[in-house]
Scaffold this active site. Sequence first.
Site, short mmCIF file in Angstrom:
data_model
loop_
_atom_site.label_atom_id
_atom_site.label_comp_id
_atom_site.label_asym_id
_atom_site.label_seq_id
_atom_site.Cartn_x
_atom_site.Cartn_y
_atom_site.Cartn_z
N CYS A 1 0.98 -1.19 -0.01
CA CYS A 1 -0.04 0.10 -0.01
C CYS A 1 0.91 1.23 -0.07
O CYS A 1 2.00 1.12 -0.57
CB CYS A 1 -0.91 0.01 1.07
SG CYS A 1 -0.25 0.02 2.88
N ARG B 1 -3.43 -0.25 5.41
CA ARG B 1 -4.12 -1.56 4.67
C ARG B 1 -3.31 -2.92 4.45
O ARG B 1 -3.44 -3.96 4.70
CB ARG B 1 -4.32 -1.14 3.37
CG ARG B 1 -5.51 -0.27 3.43
CD ARG B 1 -5.81 0.53 1.94
NE ARG B 1 -4.68 1.28 1.75
CZ ARG B 1 -4.23 2.05 0.36
NH1 ARG B 1 -5.27 2.05 -0.45
NH2 ARG B 1 -3.28 3.07 0.54
N ASP C 1 -8.43 3.88 1.08
CA ASP C 1 -7.38 4.17 1.90
C ASP C 1 -8.23 4.78 2.96
O ASP C 1 -8.76 5.87 3.28
CB ASP C 1 -6.43 5.11 1.54
CG ASP C 1 -5.30 5.44 2.31
OD1 ASP C 1 -5.43 5.18 3.32
OD2 ASP C 1 -4.26 6.00 1.88
P1 4NP Z 1 -1.86 2.72 4.20
O1 4NP Z 1 -2.49 4.24 4.76
O2 4NP Z 1 -1.11 3.06 2.56
O3 4NP Z 1 -3.14 1.93 3.90
O4 4NP Z 1 -0.87 2.45 5.03
C1 4NP Z 1 -1.84 5.52 4.58
C2 4NP Z 1 -0.92 5.82 5.45
C3 4NP Z 1 -0.16 6.96 5.76
C4 4NP Z 1 -0.53 7.94 4.62
C5 4NP Z 1 -1.25 7.33 3.41
C6 4NP Z 1 -1.68 6.40 3.48
N1 4NP Z 1 0.24 9.17 4.71
O5 4NP Z 1 0.24 9.91 3.62
O6 4NP Z 1 1.09 9.64 5.58
#
Ligand code: 4NP
Length: 153
Positions: A7, A13, A121
């Site tokens: 991800c 995720r 997300d």
């Molecule tokens: P992930 O969610 O891709 O599902 O881990 C996110 C976690 C952090 C960020 C974006 C998506 N961020 O921009 O910091």
Amino acid sequence: MRVLFVCLGNICRSPLAEIIVRDEAAQRGLTERFTLASAGTGDWHIGHGADHRSVAIARKYALDLSRHRARQITRDGIADWDWFIAMDRSNRQDLLDMGAPAERILLMRQFESGQELDVPDPYYGGPEGFDQAYHMLRDNAGRIIDFLLRQGR
Ligand code: 4NP
């Protein structure tokens, strides 16, 4: 089979996807067949634990994410994996840009019967987004395993 769940941040995720697929594989006696891990395409959270909301939803279903530490996948790491399971189409594009072979990248939801391809997300939303993500991942874990077993490598 070396399988990497991918991800953006590797805190919401893909850590959940990894632990759910590991659980599903264990229930089917397939633990020995897979090396499973997860990583993010971004570098913001390297070394951080999983998001507390992912830890909480995992705990609700008796899975322990407390020891997760976020990692980043880069071009140099692509050759270490047989399969990449992208959470959404943007993660998939980032993997292609790193040189991952298209035929080795799956989308987590691509075997679902509906039209949706992305695990949304949940990072900027409320806790209900994490509950939805959990069920989306649980629904698709067995389908991903079935596909990988049919490929054999
Ligand atoms: P992930 O969610 O891709 O599902 O881990 C996110 C976690 C952090 C960020 C974006 C998506 N961020 O921009 O910091």
